[in-house]
Every structure is written in C-alpha cells, then in structure tokens.
Write a protein that holds these residues in place. Structure first.
Motif, PDB file in Angstrom:
ATOM      1  N   HIS A   1      -1.002   9.754  -5.251  1.00  0.00           N
ATOM      2  CA  HIS A   1      -1.886  10.117  -4.150  1.00  0.00           C
ATOM      3  C   HIS A   1      -1.158  10.825  -3.003  1.00  0.00           C
ATOM      4  N   ASP A   2       0.114  11.105  -3.185  1.00  0.00           N
ATOM      5  CA  ASP A   2       0.913  11.704  -2.114  1.00  0.00           C
ATOM      6  C   ASP A   2       0.736  13.232  -2.072  1.00  0.00           C
TER       7      ASP A   2
ATOM      8  N   VAL B   1      -7.881   2.955  -6.075  1.00  0.00           N
ATOM      9  CA  VAL B   1      -6.849   1.931  -5.990  1.00  0.00           C
ATOM     10  C   VAL B   1      -7.545   0.576  -5.956  1.00  0.00           C
TER      11      VAL B   1
ATOM     12  N   THR C   1      -5.374   8.762 -10.331  1.00  0.00           N
ATOM     13  CA  THR C   1      -6.000  10.028  -9.958  1.00  0.00           C
ATOM     14  C   THR C   1      -6.721  10.606 -11.169  1.00  0.00           C
TER      15      THR C   1
ATOM     16  N   SER D   1       0.444   5.900  -7.457  1.00  0.00           N
ATOM     17  CA  SER D   1      -0.851   6.384  -7.933  1.00  0.00           C
ATOM     18  C   SER D   1      -0.926   7.895  -8.001  1.00  0.00           C
TER      19      SER D   1
ATOM     20  N   TYR E   1       0.496   4.014  -2.911  1.00  0.00           N
ATOM     21  CA  TYR E   1       0.210   5.395  -2.523  1.00  0.00           C
ATOM     22  C   TYR E   1       1.062   6.367  -3.337  1.00  0.00           C
TER      23      TYR E   1
ATOM     24  N   ASN F   1      -5.614  11.340   1.610  1.00  0.00           N
ATOM     25  CA  ASN F   1      -5.239  10.173   0.823  1.00  0.00           C
ATOM     26  C   ASN F   1      -4.470   9.138   1.636  1.00  0.00           C
ATOM     27  N   ARG F   2      -3.566   9.589   2.466  1.00  0.00           N
ATOM     28  CA  ARG F   2      -2.798   8.632   3.263  1.00  0.00           C
ATOM     29  C   ARG F   2      -3.711   7.916   4.260  1.00  0.00           C
TER      30      ARG F   2
ATOM     31  N   TYR G   1      -5.662   5.065   2.836  1.00  0.00           N
ATOM     32  CA  TYR G   1      -4.973   3.780   2.863  1.00  0.00           C
ATOM     33  C   TYR G   1      -4.861   3.233   4.293  1.00  0.00           C
ATOM     34  N   GLU G   2      -4.270   4.044   5.183  1.00  0.00           N
ATOM     35  CA  GLU G   2      -3.933   3.565   6.524  1.00  0.00           C
ATOM     36  C   GLU G   2      -5.161   3.233   7.365  1.00  0.00           C
TER      37      GLU G   2
ATOM     38  N   TRP H   1       0.830  -1.206   0.000  1.00  0.00           N
ATOM     39  CA  TRP H   1       0.000   0.000   0.000  1.00  0.00           C
ATOM     40  C   TRP H   1       0.862   1.253   0.000  1.00  0.00           C
ATOM     41  N   GLN H   2       2.034   1.200   0.636  1.00  0.00           N
ATOM     42  CA  GLN H   2       2.905   2.374   0.645  1.00  0.00           C
ATOM     43  C   GLN H   2       3.411   2.689  -0.765  1.00  0.00           C
TER      44      GLN H   2
END
Length: 260
Positions: free
Chosen positions: A37-38, A117, A108, A35, A32, A85-86, A89-90, A28-29
């Motif tokens: 998404h950061d 995702v 995106t 994609s 992230y 966004n983070r 995931y988390e 997933w990292q």
C-alpha cells in the motif's frame, strides 16, 4: 489474474500462491508496507481525443493514477476525494481500532484499484475445540470510484477479489463512507462498527454454543425441515418440496462434518 491479486500478506499461504507469509502479527506501519500500500494516487483531468487528433478537456471527469508508475486506476467525477493509503491507516483505521490492534492480513487488487487490511479483534468464536472461527475488523478502500471506504466486522479472511465480494455481501453492519472532503467526519460512525462487531461476535458465539447443546435426531430434523420448507397444501406435499426436505435430513445423517 483470476484472483486479481497484485500483492497480499497473511499468516498462511492463500490458494493463489501469491501470499507473502508473515507468521507474526504486524503493526499498522508494517502492514502498510507488507500489503503493497506504499504508493500515492493523484487525480488528473480527463480528456477526449477527437478523430482529427485534437485533445479536448472533459471538465466533468478525472482519472486517478498511481504516482509511482503512472498507471491509471479509474475514472471519477470532479467531486471525488482521494483517500491516500497512508491516510487510510493513520486517519481512518488507527483512530477506530487504536494502536493496540494488530494486523493479520491485507493486500491490493488489480493494479491498486482496491486495497484491504484486516485487524485481529481478539478472541474467537469457539463452538467446540474443532470448530473455531477468528474475528476480524476489515477496512477496504478503492481508488477507482467503484466502492466507498468500507468498514465491517467479518469472519471471512480476504485473500482475493472473490473473498472480498463474499465478505461484503454476507456481512451485517457494514459502514460505507463516500470519497468526499467530509469523509473524515464519518469516523465516529465507522467506530461504531468496532463496538458492533464485539457485540455481534459475542452474540454469535453464544448462539452457536447453544446449538452444540441441542441433541438432534433424524425425526427432529425431519420436523424442522417440514417447518422451514412448508407445503402449500397441508395434505398434498409436492415432489419438489419433499425432495428438499429429504435433502435436509440426508445432510444431517451423512453430510460433510457429520460424526455419526
């Protein structure tokens, strides 16, 4: 930008040619970052510019903006809660699927209004050696108020806005979570998507497998067409109805994918 894709990664190049091809499956990292998404989003008060040049606050509406480039993404009401966004995931994806799941594609849309995702659910729908469909758990988030946080199981690979729309419109068991302060409490409901996806795809594979064992002839297809395309009058079939039935038989006899 007909595809409306800003960034996208996947294991194969999509039709729009913008895919960052990553042949291996990602954590997933890694997903992230790949994609795009950061980035983070903030909600700022909306204002109204009057003809005399004065600026008046609009307390009912806010604008969501990216913090990396200050680009506005959309207008939302004051009770709208951003899911970063983070955290997507988390706090949302990982608790549902666990660390063992691997990500195969994501991206995106627009300027960051929507992100998605997809994780490999493992296994596949194998009807025959030539007819194999992958299974994906998909999560979508929006930053413009246009869509709830969406979790679904689907066989559709999302690579652009059209395939995202197709996945949403044609997939059962979709869970939507509103952007509110209590959205994280809905994780248990979203987790049921995962279990539902396993049951759904297993059932689908069994049904498709049974289809391959049924021998069909032109006569049996004709009888089937008569059942699914009934006539209002049993002894007086309209030309439109008969043409529709004939079309079904024609597709069986000479349509795409026919091996005869």
């Amino acid at each position: 930008m007909a595809d409306n894709v800003l960034t996208q990664f996947g294991q194969d190049m999509a039709w729009h040619g913008k895919t960052h091809v990553v042949e291996r499956k990602l954590s997933w990292q890694e997903a992230y970052a790949e994609s795009g998404h950061d980035f983070e989003v903030v909600k700022v008060p909306d204002v109204v510019l009057w003809p005399d040049g004065s600026i008046i606050p609009n307390p009912s509406w806010f604008t969501t903006c990216r913090t990396d480039n200050n680009f506005p993404l959309g207008k939302v009401k004051k009770d709208y809660t951003i899911l970063q966004n983070r955290a997507f995931y988390e706090n949302f994806f990982v608790p549902i699927v666990g660390e063992e799941f691997v990500f195969v594609q994501g991206g995106t849309l627009g300027f960051g209004e929507r992100i998605w995702v997809q994780a490999d659910l493992g296994g596949e729908i194998r009807v025959s050696d030539e007819n194999v469909t992958k299974k994906y758990l998909t999560l979508i988030n929006s930053h413009d108020g246009s869509l709830r946080v969406t979790a679904m199981n689907t066989a559709v690979q999302i690579v652009c806005q059209n395939t995202m729309r197709a996945a949403i419109n044609n997939t059962p068991n979709i869970i939507g979570v509103r952007h509110t302060p209590s959205m994280t409490l809905r994780l248990e409901e979203a987790a049921r998507v995962l279990e539902g996806s396993r049951i759904y795809f297993k059932t689908l594979e069994e049904v498709y497998g049974k289809f391959t064992k049924v021998s069909m002839t032109s006569d049996s297809v004709k009888q089937y067409a008569e059942k699914i395309i009934p006539s209002k009058e049993e002894n007086d079939v309209s030309t439109k109805t008969q043409n529709a039935r004939n079309r079904v038989v024609d597709l069986f006899e000479s349509g795409k994918g026919n091996d005869n």
